[in-house]
Design a protein around this motif. Structure first.
Motif, PDB file in Angstrom:
ATOM      1  N   LEU A  20     -37.626-105.072  17.706  1.00  0.00           N
ATOM      2  CA  LEU A  20     -36.958-106.309  17.802  1.00  0.00           C
ATOM      3  C   LEU A  20     -37.022-107.022  16.512  1.00  0.00           C
ATOM      4  O   LEU A  20     -37.559-106.597  15.627  1.00  0.00           O
ATOM      5  N   VAL A  21     -36.753-108.044  16.449  1.00  0.00           N
ATOM      6  CA  VAL A  21     -37.191-108.846  15.500  1.00  0.00           C
ATOM      7  C   VAL A  21     -36.822-110.076  14.930  1.00  0.00           C
ATOM      8  O   VAL A  21     -37.257-110.411  13.910  1.00  0.00           O
ATOM      9  N   VAL A 224     -35.169-110.630  21.300  1.00  0.00           N
ATOM     10  CA  VAL A 224     -36.588-110.380  21.065  1.00  0.00           C
ATOM     11  C   VAL A 224     -37.468-111.237  21.969  1.00  0.00           C
ATOM     12  O   VAL A 224     -38.592-110.866  22.289  1.00  0.00           O
ATOM     13  N   LEU A 228     -40.258-108.947  23.364  1.00  0.00           N
ATOM     14  CA  LEU A 228     -39.979-107.913  22.365  1.00  0.00           C
ATOM     15  C   LEU A 228     -39.382-106.672  23.028  1.00  0.00           C
ATOM     16  O   LEU A 228     -39.719-105.539  22.715  1.00  0.00           O
ATOM     17  N   ASP A 425     -34.153-104.367  13.597  1.00  0.00           N
ATOM     18  CA  ASP A 425     -33.546-104.707  14.885  1.00  0.00           C
ATOM     19  C   ASP A 425     -32.235-103.969  15.116  1.00  0.00           C
ATOM     20  O   ASP A 425     -31.516-104.260  16.067  1.00  0.00           O
TER      21      ASP A 425
END
Length: 520
Positions: A20-21, A224, A228, A425
């Protein structure tokens, strides 16, 4: 700097897990604030809905700040700041004006002491030609001075020079310039690019200005926040901000006008927004430098304190930089070991600048977007910026095309501390192409595609049947895309027959972006 500047060709051929991010974003930064001398009352909030108060005040909510050496004018610096997140393009009839009771500010620290030396301030005024209609525009709009553009905005830019947080001079940079309107749709604004061009204004002293609606240039997968992805990456890679617009101000100025000297070319940049309260006092309600700081670095208990603090006091939040929460969450869900703490590497990247690249001498640690204006732009920008050997990119300033999510995620997970990784991501570029000249941001997504739309993209049904699917004509297979509605009336002199043909084009293909794959 050598730890950051190196070729990553071999490391990028095989991409790792796409974690994710949006989060890592600036997992080290701390937001910079306003000036005491201007006395905005402290408030709480900032960025893409990252704090409770500002999420209910979108007109005042800074979403992103960008600062980069202009690729086509390398003796100038371009600053872009965006407000009002998640603008649904069809959100009429009022659409998306800048607030009139706001001061939209961009601060510049030219000596690294965490105090602003220059402040560019935008203020806006709204005019309505005809208050007896609900329409934003009463017919097709072909120019910014078109009488059919019913609701218009203009803006001023003031330059405040400060010394020890005291205003020493104020200069009017721009007066009563036109704002590019919200893109109502192709029926209302058949050539929006022309309107954009008319809103770009050259000013004395080599400065160029723009204000108006634009496509949101930030690209990332914001989901996210669903733990996550909970360890399940099957849906990773959708640009959550695709199709949404923002309100943009952009300013291109000679680099020599904002930096201390050729020998000290690094500047720190951040934005703030002040709103006039009921008592008539200006209250700071938003501030931003590096992306997604307040969302993912500062814990809930200190989000409001963080937004109310001044940049020279950002050391108060140092523990959150040295011991960020995100690496532990990644380790929990994806079994990728978190780097050892305290994180001195993050302090260097996000609070002081990188030594030998964009760290000013005698720098005071504070969160600001630090740009070395002497680094020339490259003809082949790398989305991973400095991590991929491109010193003209993030975290040396921030270009529109920099993949700040992947960069920050890899750094927060230990890239500079000996733990090499290829986290990301799976959203590697914006959904709309950026421009090659000022103001560089992409044109906004139109609100209504109208009769000039690509027929394959339209799914509107005729209002006469309330949006219901058309009935198949007798004897047909039910595949007809055309319905004929006829009415007849008779009169003493003859018969009048009126036929109205209506065509429905059904959606072909799907809207949006499919799941992406992290890769070069």
């Amino acid at each position: 700097m050598t730890a950051l500047v190196r070729s990553r060709a071999t490391l990028r051929r095989t991409r790792g897990v796409a974690v994710l991010v949006c989060g890592a974003l600036a997992a080290g930064g701390l937001a910079a604030a306003g000036f005491t001398a201007l006395e905005p009352e402290a408030a709480r909030a900032s960025s893409h809905r990252e704090a409770p108060l500002i999420s209910g005040q979108p007109q005042y909510d800074t979403t992103d700040v960008y600062a980069f050496v202009s690729p086509d004018r390398p003796d100038t610096t371009t600053i872009v700041a965006n407000w009002l997140p998640f603008e649904e393009p069809a959100g009429g009839p009022n659409f998306y004006p800048f607030a009139e009771d706001a001061q939209y500010d961009v601060h510049i620290d030219s000596d690294g002491d965490a105090q602003g030396d220059l402040l560019y301030r935008w203020t806006f005024d709204t005019r309505t030609k005809n208050g007896d209609t609900f329409l934003y525009n009463t017919d097709r709009v072909t120019s910014l001075d078109d009488p059919d553009l019913n609701v218009t905005q203009t803006y001023d830019i003031d330059l405040l020079r400060l010394k020890d947080q005291k205003v020493v001079s104020t200069t009017k940079v721009a007066d009563d310039l036109p704002v590019a309107p919200s893109h109502v749709g192709k029926a209302s604004m058949p050539n929006y690019g022309k309107l954009r061009d008319q809103a770009v204004r050259k000013l004395p002293g080599g400065t160029t200005a723009f204000a108006g609606q634009a496509d949101d240039p930030f690209f990332l997968d914001l989901r996210v926040f669903d733990l996550l992805y909970g360890g399940d990456l099957s849906e990773v890679g959708r640009d959550t901000l695709a199709g949404y617009n923002v309100n943009t101000v952009a300013l291109q100025v000679p680099s020599a006008a904002i930096r201390q000297s050729a020998d000290q070319p690094t500047v720190g940049v951040w934005s703030t927004t002040q709103r006039r309260n009921a008592a008539g006092k200006w209250t700071q309600v938003s501030r931003l430098a590096s992306p997604l700081v307040n969302e993912l670095v500062v814990p809930l208990k200190d989000k409001d304190k963080f937004n109310a603090s001044q940049p020279w006091n950002d050391a108060d939040f140092l523990p959150y930089v040295q011991r960020p929460e995100l690496p532990g969450l990644i380790e929990r869900f994806y079994k990728i070991k978190a780097p050892q703490e305290p994180r001195k590497d993050l302090v260097s990247v996000f609070l002081t600048g990188v030594k030998g690249l964009n760290q000013p001498p005698n720098v005071r640690p504070a969160e600001a977007l630090r740009l070395n204006t002497s680094v020339k732009p490259t003809a082949d920008p790398k989305r991973l910026g400095v991590l991929d050997g491109d010193t003209a990119g993030y975290p040396n300033g921030r270009r529109l095309s920099d993949d700040v999510v992947d960069i920050s995620l890899q750094v927060v997970q230990g890239e500079l501390a000996g733990q090499k990784n290829d986290l990301g991501d799976a959203v590697n570029a914006n959904d709309r192409a950026f421009g090659s000249s000022f103001p560089y941001v992409a044109l906004p997504t139109p609100g209504s595609r109208g009769p000039l739309a690509d027929k394959k993209a339209s799914s509107a049904r005729d209002a006469l049947v309330g949006g219901a699917a058309p009935a198949a004509p007798s004897g047909s297979s039910g595949s007809s895309d055309t319905v004929l509605v006829a009415s007849a009336a008779s009169g003493g002199a003859g018969v009048l027959l009126v036929a109205l043909g209506l065509v429905w084009w059904r959606t072909r293909g799907t809207r949006g972006r499919g799941a992406g794959v992290v890769g070069s």
